[in-house]
Design a protein around this motif. Structure first.
Motif, short mmCIF file in Angstrom:
data_model
loop_
_atom_site.label_atom_id
_atom_site.label_comp_id
_atom_site.label_asym_id
_atom_site.label_seq_id
_atom_site.Cartn_x
_atom_site.Cartn_y
_atom_site.Cartn_z
N LYS A 111 4.82 -3.98 29.30
CA LYS A 111 3.98 -3.54 28.52
C LYS A 111 2.49 -3.83 28.01
O LYS A 111 1.81 -3.25 27.80
N ALA A 112 2.62 -5.40 27.96
CA ALA A 112 1.16 -5.54 27.68
C ALA A 112 0.81 -5.42 29.15
O ALA A 112 -0.60 -5.46 28.62
N MET A 113 1.76 -5.40 30.12
CA MET A 113 0.67 -5.33 31.42
C MET A 113 -0.15 -3.63 31.46
O MET A 113 -1.39 -4.29 31.11
N CYS A 114 0.90 -3.19 31.19
CA CYS A 114 -0.38 -1.76 30.20
C CYS A 114 -1.83 -1.36 29.35
O CYS A 114 -2.14 -0.68 30.26
N GLY A 115 -1.26 -2.43 28.84
CA GLY A 115 -2.05 -2.57 27.32
C GLY A 115 -3.25 -2.98 28.12
O GLY A 115 -5.30 -2.91 28.14
N VAL A 116 -3.33 -4.25 28.57
CA VAL A 116 -3.97 -4.98 29.66
C VAL A 116 -5.00 -3.63 30.76
O VAL A 116 -5.68 -3.96 30.68
N VAL A 117 -4.55 -3.30 31.10
CA VAL A 117 -5.22 -2.42 32.69
C VAL A 117 -5.70 -1.58 31.61
O VAL A 117 -7.34 -1.39 31.91
N ARG A 118 -5.14 -0.85 30.85
CA ARG A 118 -6.12 0.41 29.79
C ARG A 118 -7.39 -0.16 29.06
O ARG A 118 -8.58 0.14 29.04
N THR A 119 -6.61 -1.91 28.55
CA THR A 119 -8.37 -2.28 28.50
C THR A 119 -9.47 -2.68 29.43
O THR A 119 -10.59 -2.21 28.83
N PHE A 120 -9.13 -2.81 29.97
CA PHE A 120 -9.83 -2.98 31.36
C PHE A 120 -10.65 -2.17 31.52
O PHE A 120 -11.61 -1.98 32.06
N ARG A 122 -11.49 0.95 30.52
CA ARG A 122 -12.04 0.88 29.79
C ARG A 122 -13.07 -0.01 29.21
O ARG A 122 -14.42 0.44 29.04
N TYR A 123 -13.04 -1.09 29.28
CA TYR A 123 -14.21 -2.11 29.45
C TYR A 123 -15.58 -1.67 30.82
O TYR A 123 -16.43 -1.59 31.20
N LEU A 124 -14.59 -1.88 32.53
CA LEU A 124 -15.10 -0.89 33.42
C LEU A 124 -15.91 -0.10 33.35
O LEU A 124 -16.69 0.37 33.47
N HIS A 125 -15.39 0.76 32.67
CA HIS A 125 -16.28 2.23 32.14
C HIS A 125 -17.30 1.65 31.19
O HIS A 125 -18.56 2.51 31.38
N LYS A 127 -19.30 -0.47 30.74
CA LYS A 127 -20.36 -1.04 31.11
C LYS A 127 -20.93 -0.64 32.24
O LYS A 127 -21.80 -0.85 32.85
N GLY A 128 -20.29 0.86 33.57
CA GLY A 128 -20.77 1.79 33.73
C GLY A 128 -20.51 1.53 35.04
O GLY A 128 -21.32 1.76 35.99
N PHE A 129 -19.35 0.75 35.25
CA PHE A 129 -18.89 0.39 36.93
C PHE A 129 -18.30 2.02 38.02
O PHE A 129 -18.72 2.13 38.53
N PHE A 130 -18.42 2.67 36.86
CA PHE A 130 -17.76 4.36 36.87
C PHE A 130 -18.72 5.24 37.18
O PHE A 130 -19.43 4.87 36.22
N ARG A 131 -19.28 5.85 38.24
CA ARG A 131 -20.44 6.27 38.27
C ARG A 131 -19.61 8.09 38.43
O ARG A 131 -18.52 8.23 39.12
#
Length: 131
Positions: A111-120, A122-125, A127-131
């Protein structure tokens, strides 16, 4: 005289003590400065993410370290080529990663791993890593 049995494992306090000793020896010029280690692109991205979690989100150091470890593992597996691979990430790739690793540990760690992946992600999005 009492002795402590040698268990062969290193305590986290041992590492901190060793770092302080090395810093003191370097400061006195008794040993050379530590060589600079080239950080990988994944490590640099995760370091910036960790700074964001610390400075902008105010997370505890232990939580940030956990997020760093899990985010780095995620990046290594789903984007082995680095940030250039972000554009190729799909929901199926992320879901596949989560399905493969959700049961690596306990239910709580999954469950924690899923939360970290989701947070990461969202962070990438953010900061504009996804275009």
């Amino acid at each position: 005289m009492s002795t402590v049995p040698n268990t062969g494992s290193i305590d986290s306090g041992d590492r901190a003590a060793l770092r302080r000793l090395l810093a003191a020896l370097r400061q006195e010029g008794l040993i050379p400065a530590a060589p600079l280690v080239e950080r990988t692109e994944h490590e640099r991205i995760v370091d910036v993410f960790a700074a964001y979690l610390t400075n902008d989100r105010g997370l505890a150091a232990s939580t940030v370290e956990s997020h760093k470890l899990l985010s780095h593992r995620f990046l290594q597996e789903v984007c082995p080529g680095g940030a250039d691979g972000f554009a190729e990430l799909t929901p199926e790739i992320v879901i596949g990663y989560v399905e493969r690793h959700a049961l690596d540990g306990s239910a709580d760690s999954g469950k924690a791993m899923c939360g970290v992946v989701r947070t990461f992600l969202r962070y990438l999005h953010l900061k504009g890593f996804f275009r």
